[in-house]
Design a protein around this motif. Structure first.
Motif, PDB file in Angstrom:
ATOM      1  N   THR A  15       0.862  -1.184   0.000  1.00  0.00           N
ATOM      2  CA  THR A  15       0.000   0.000   0.000  1.00  0.00           C
ATOM      3  C   THR A  15       0.900   1.235   0.000  1.00  0.00           C
ATOM      4  OG1 THR A  15      -0.116  -0.029   2.403  1.00  0.00           O
ATOM      5  CG2 THR A  15      -1.910  -1.112   1.216  1.00  0.00           C
ATOM      6  N   SER A  16       0.375   2.331  -0.555  1.00  0.00           N
ATOM      7  CA  SER A  16       1.225   3.517  -0.725  1.00  0.00           C
ATOM      8  C   SER A  16       1.766   4.019   0.614  1.00  0.00           C
ATOM      9  CB  SER A  16       0.464   4.615  -1.458  1.00  0.00           C
ATOM     10  OG  SER A  16      -0.775   4.838  -0.848  1.00  0.00           O
ATOM     11  N   GLY A  17       0.963   3.919   1.665  1.00  0.00           N
ATOM     12  CA  GLY A  17       1.367   4.474   2.957  1.00  0.00           C
ATOM     13  C   GLY A  17       2.508   3.719   3.636  1.00  0.00           C
ATOM     14  N   THR A  18       2.759   2.489   3.243  1.00  0.00           N
ATOM     15  CA  THR A  18       3.792   1.691   3.919  1.00  0.00           C
ATOM     16  C   THR A  18       4.920   1.293   2.957  1.00  0.00           C
ATOM     17  OG1 THR A  18       2.526  -0.312   3.440  1.00  0.00           O
ATOM     18  CG2 THR A  18       2.176   0.703   5.614  1.00  0.00           C
ATOM     19  N   SER A  19       5.090   2.076   1.886  1.00  0.00           N
ATOM     20  CA  SER A  19       6.136   1.753   0.907  1.00  0.00           C
ATOM     21  C   SER A  19       6.975   2.997   0.637  1.00  0.00           C
ATOM     22  CB  SER A  19       5.492   1.280  -0.393  1.00  0.00           C
ATOM     23  OG  SER A  19       4.873   2.391  -1.007  1.00  0.00           O
ATOM     24  N   SER A  20       7.931   2.864  -0.252  1.00  0.00           N
ATOM     25  CA  SER A  20       8.781   4.022  -0.584  1.00  0.00           C
ATOM     26  C   SER A  20       8.058   5.068  -1.421  1.00  0.00           C
ATOM     27  CB  SER A  20      10.054   3.546  -1.304  1.00  0.00           C
ATOM     28  OG  SER A  20      10.902   2.910  -0.374  1.00  0.00           O
ATOM     29  N   ILE A  21       6.782   4.810  -1.729  1.00  0.00           N
ATOM     30  CA  ILE A  21       5.968   5.832  -2.408  1.00  0.00           C
ATOM     31  C   ILE A  21       5.897   7.081  -1.524  1.00  0.00           C
ATOM     32  CG2 ILE A  21       3.618   6.352  -3.208  1.00  0.00           C
ATOM     33  CD1 ILE A  21       3.446   3.221  -3.819  1.00  0.00           C
ATOM     34  N   VAL A  22       5.824   6.893  -0.194  1.00  0.00           N
ATOM     35  CA  VAL A  22       5.734   8.066   0.699  1.00  0.00           C
ATOM     36  C   VAL A  22       7.026   8.886   0.667  1.00  0.00           C
ATOM     37  CG1 VAL A  22       3.976   7.224   2.337  1.00  0.00           C
ATOM     38  CG2 VAL A  22       6.371   6.680   2.728  1.00  0.00           C
ATOM     39  N   LYS A  23       8.130   8.276   0.195  1.00  0.00           N
ATOM     40  CA  LYS A  23       9.384   9.038   0.089  1.00  0.00           C
ATOM     41  C   LYS A  23       9.484   9.721  -1.274  1.00  0.00           C
ATOM     42  CE  LYS A  23      11.590   5.361   2.710  1.00  0.00           C
ATOM     43  NZ  LYS A  23      12.489   4.202   2.505  1.00  0.00           N
ATOM     44  N   GLY A  24       8.438   9.604  -2.079  1.00  0.00           N
ATOM     45  CA  GLY A  24       8.404  10.328  -3.350  1.00  0.00           C
ATOM     46  C   GLY A  24       8.781   9.500  -4.563  1.00  0.00           C
ATOM     47  N   GLU A  25       8.897   8.165  -4.402  1.00  0.00           N
ATOM     48  CA  GLU A  25       9.260   7.348  -5.565  1.00  0.00           C
ATOM     49  C   GLU A  25       8.155   7.426  -6.624  1.00  0.00           C
ATOM     50  OE1 GLU A  25      10.137   3.050  -4.931  1.00  0.00           O
ATOM     51  OE2 GLU A  25      11.935   3.541  -6.082  1.00  0.00           O
ATOM     52  N   SER A  26       8.561   7.565  -7.871  1.00  0.00           N
ATOM     53  CA  SER A  26       7.571   7.719  -8.945  1.00  0.00           C
ATOM     54  C   SER A  26       6.875   6.391  -9.232  1.00  0.00           C
ATOM     55  CB  SER A  26       8.255   8.203 -10.225  1.00  0.00           C
ATOM     56  OG  SER A  26       9.063   7.162 -10.750  1.00  0.00           O
TER      57      SER A  26
ATOM     58  N   ASP B   9       9.167   4.211 -11.402  1.00  0.00           N
ATOM     59  CA  ASP B   9      10.266   3.575 -10.651  1.00  0.00           C
ATOM     60  C   ASP B   9       9.724   2.483  -9.735  1.00  0.00           C
ATOM     61  OD1 ASP B   9      12.128   5.103 -11.912  1.00  0.00           O
ATOM     62  OD2 ASP B   9      12.505   6.469 -10.234  1.00  0.00           O
ATOM     63  N   THR B  10       8.551   2.705  -9.161  1.00  0.00           N
ATOM     64  CA  THR B  10       7.952   1.683  -8.293  1.00  0.00           C
ATOM     65  C   THR B  10       7.642   0.432  -9.110  1.00  0.00           C
ATOM     66  OG1 THR B  10       6.996   3.406  -6.905  1.00  0.00           O
ATOM     67  CG2 THR B  10       6.018   1.212  -6.704  1.00  0.00           C
ATOM     68  N   LEU B  11       7.062   0.631 -10.299  1.00  0.00           N
ATOM     69  CA  LEU B  11       6.732  -0.515 -11.160  1.00  0.00           C
ATOM     70  C   LEU B  11       8.000  -1.253 -11.575  1.00  0.00           C
ATOM     71  CD1 LEU B  11       4.067   1.275 -13.379  1.00  0.00           C
ATOM     72  CD2 LEU B  11       3.608  -0.691 -11.895  1.00  0.00           C
ATOM     73  N   ARG B  12       9.031  -0.507 -11.927  1.00  0.00           N
ATOM     74  CA  ARG B  12      10.279  -1.144 -12.394  1.00  0.00           C
ATOM     75  C   ARG B  12      10.979  -1.875 -11.255  1.00  0.00           C
ATOM     76  NH1 ARG B  12      12.447   0.078 -17.302  1.00  0.00           N
ATOM     77  NH2 ARG B  12      14.584   0.227 -16.517  1.00  0.00           N
ATOM     78  N   THR B  13      10.833  -1.352 -10.038  1.00  0.00           N
ATOM     79  CA  THR B  13      11.411  -2.016  -8.866  1.00  0.00           C
ATOM     80  C   THR B  13      10.717  -3.350  -8.630  1.00  0.00           C
ATOM     81  OG1 THR B  13      11.948   0.115  -7.892  1.00  0.00           O
ATOM     82  CG2 THR B  13      11.845  -1.751  -6.372  1.00  0.00           C
ATOM     83  N   ILE B  14       9.399  -3.340  -8.740  1.00  0.00           N
ATOM     84  CA  ILE B  14       8.632  -4.584  -8.548  1.00  0.00           C
ATOM     85  C   ILE B  14       8.966  -5.572  -9.672  1.00  0.00           C
ATOM     86  CG2 ILE B  14       6.290  -5.562  -8.520  1.00  0.00           C
ATOM     87  CD1 ILE B  14       5.398  -2.825  -7.274  1.00  0.00           C
ATOM     88  N   GLU B  15       9.054  -5.076 -10.894  1.00  0.00           N
ATOM     89  CA  GLU B  15       9.387  -5.940 -12.041  1.00  0.00           C
ATOM     90  C   GLU B  15      10.739  -6.626 -11.838  1.00  0.00           C
ATOM     91  OE1 GLU B  15      10.430  -3.820 -15.674  1.00  0.00           O
ATOM     92  OE2 GLU B  15       9.457  -5.377 -16.865  1.00  0.00           O
TER      93      GLU B  15
END
Ligand code: CP
Length: 313
Positions: free
Chosen positions: A83-94, A97-103
């Motif tokens: 979920t966005s609140g418990t991931s690096s999304i809260v640190k501003g990751e696009s 970049d989030t999709l590519r990290t998961i890939e």
């Protein structure tokens, strides 16, 4: 596997606009088999053993996130939810970049919910795993439309020729958009009812009848799909007050009497009780709202199995 040439193996699920009636039929027939599995004692199947699925949710969800997670697990896949609140999304990751990290971690599918229209389509172009849209802004919610169709067919034994009325804030509803494409492709007669301010300004749905009077719309209806009033998206003040909305468009027992005796009541949830729907209607014999939740697991099992595995086992 279905004994015909229709397949959605390897296909991302962005919206119902991209699905043919044969593809929808394949999903519904597959879900019917998985519903029996869910109802049976042993829910663990080997179909997706060795596959990895990430649920990436930028918006809150109870039904969609949990049912996709359970669907993947019932089919033997490894499933992780972010979920966005418990991931690096809260640190501003696009998003990219989030999709590519998961890939990069070797996942086979990403189930994604995002506040922006077009986010799922963007994801299909950014990374290789199959993308399943779990809701993108007001654009699309394809698995909800499929579970709505499945619930109607389970209750009525058919889809073609049924009159369905979708009531509420069509303008902000990804459910309405996905429903209308899926339902018209399956031969249903679709009607919209809501305040003028809640209807799409640039009306682009062929074959849909629009009503500003709920009483007129629900006459002889076979199905009423009551949309949630999305209070979080109502800054524009589309109706005078919640009391006024409930008075003019709220679905209550008195209004149900205008529809057919066996009218089926749907609501995607979560519900604003006393606003778009009364408690009496939610819990009445015509309500299939609880069935929609169980059917959602079967539909999501079908989508994961057919896209990741071709429905081969
Ligand atoms: N219907 C639906 O999308 O519900 P959730 O927001 O709980 O997933």
């Amino acid at each position: 596997m279905e004994k015909n040439s229709v397949s959605i193996s390897g296909k991302s699920v962005v919206g119902m606009k991209d699905f043919s009636s044969d593809e929808i039929r394949l999903v519904l027939n597959t879900a019917r088999k998985f519903k029996q599995v869910i109802r049976g004692g042993e829910k663990k199947l080997p179909n997706l053993r060795g596959k990895a699925i990430v649920n990436l949710f930028y918006e809150p969800s109870t039904r969609t996130r949990t049912s996709f997670e359970l669907a993947g697990k019932y089919l033997g896949a490894d499933v992780v939810s972010i979920t966005s609140g418990t991931s690096s999304i809260v640190k501003g990751e696009s998003l990219r970049d989030t999709l590519r990290t998961i890939e990069a971690m070797g996942v086979d599918a990403i189930v994604m919910r995002h506040k922006s229209e077009g986010a799922a389509d963007f994801a299909t172009k950014a990374v290789k795993p199959i993308i399943i849209n779990a809701g993108d802004g007001a654009h699309a919610h394809p698995s909800q439309a499929l579970l709505d169709l499945f619930t109607i067919e389970q209750a009525k034994g058919r889809l073609a020729g049924l009159k369905v009325v979708i009531v509420g804030d069509i303008l902000h509803s990804r459910v309405a958009r996905s429903d209308v494409y899926a339902m018209t492709k399956m031969g249903m007669e679709v009607h919209f009812a809501g305040f003028k301010t809640m209807l799409p300004r640039f009306f682009d749905f062929d074959g849909v009848t629009v009503h500003e009077s709920l009483e007129e719309a629900i006459k002889n209806a076979d199905v009423i799909n009551v949309l949630r009033i999305q209070l979080e998206r109502q800054q524009a003040g589309l109706f005078p007050s919640t009391r006024e909305y409930a008075r003019v468009f709220g679905i209550n027992e008195e209004r149900l009497r205008l529809a057919k005796d066996d009218v089926l009541i749907l609501h995607p949830g979560p519900q604003n009780k006393g606003l778009e729907i009364s408690s009496e209607v939610t819990y009445c014999a015509n309500s299939a709202i609880h069935d929609q939740v169980q059917n959602g697991v079967a539909i999501r099992m079908a989508l994961l199995d057919l896209t990741l595995n071709g429905g081969a086992k």
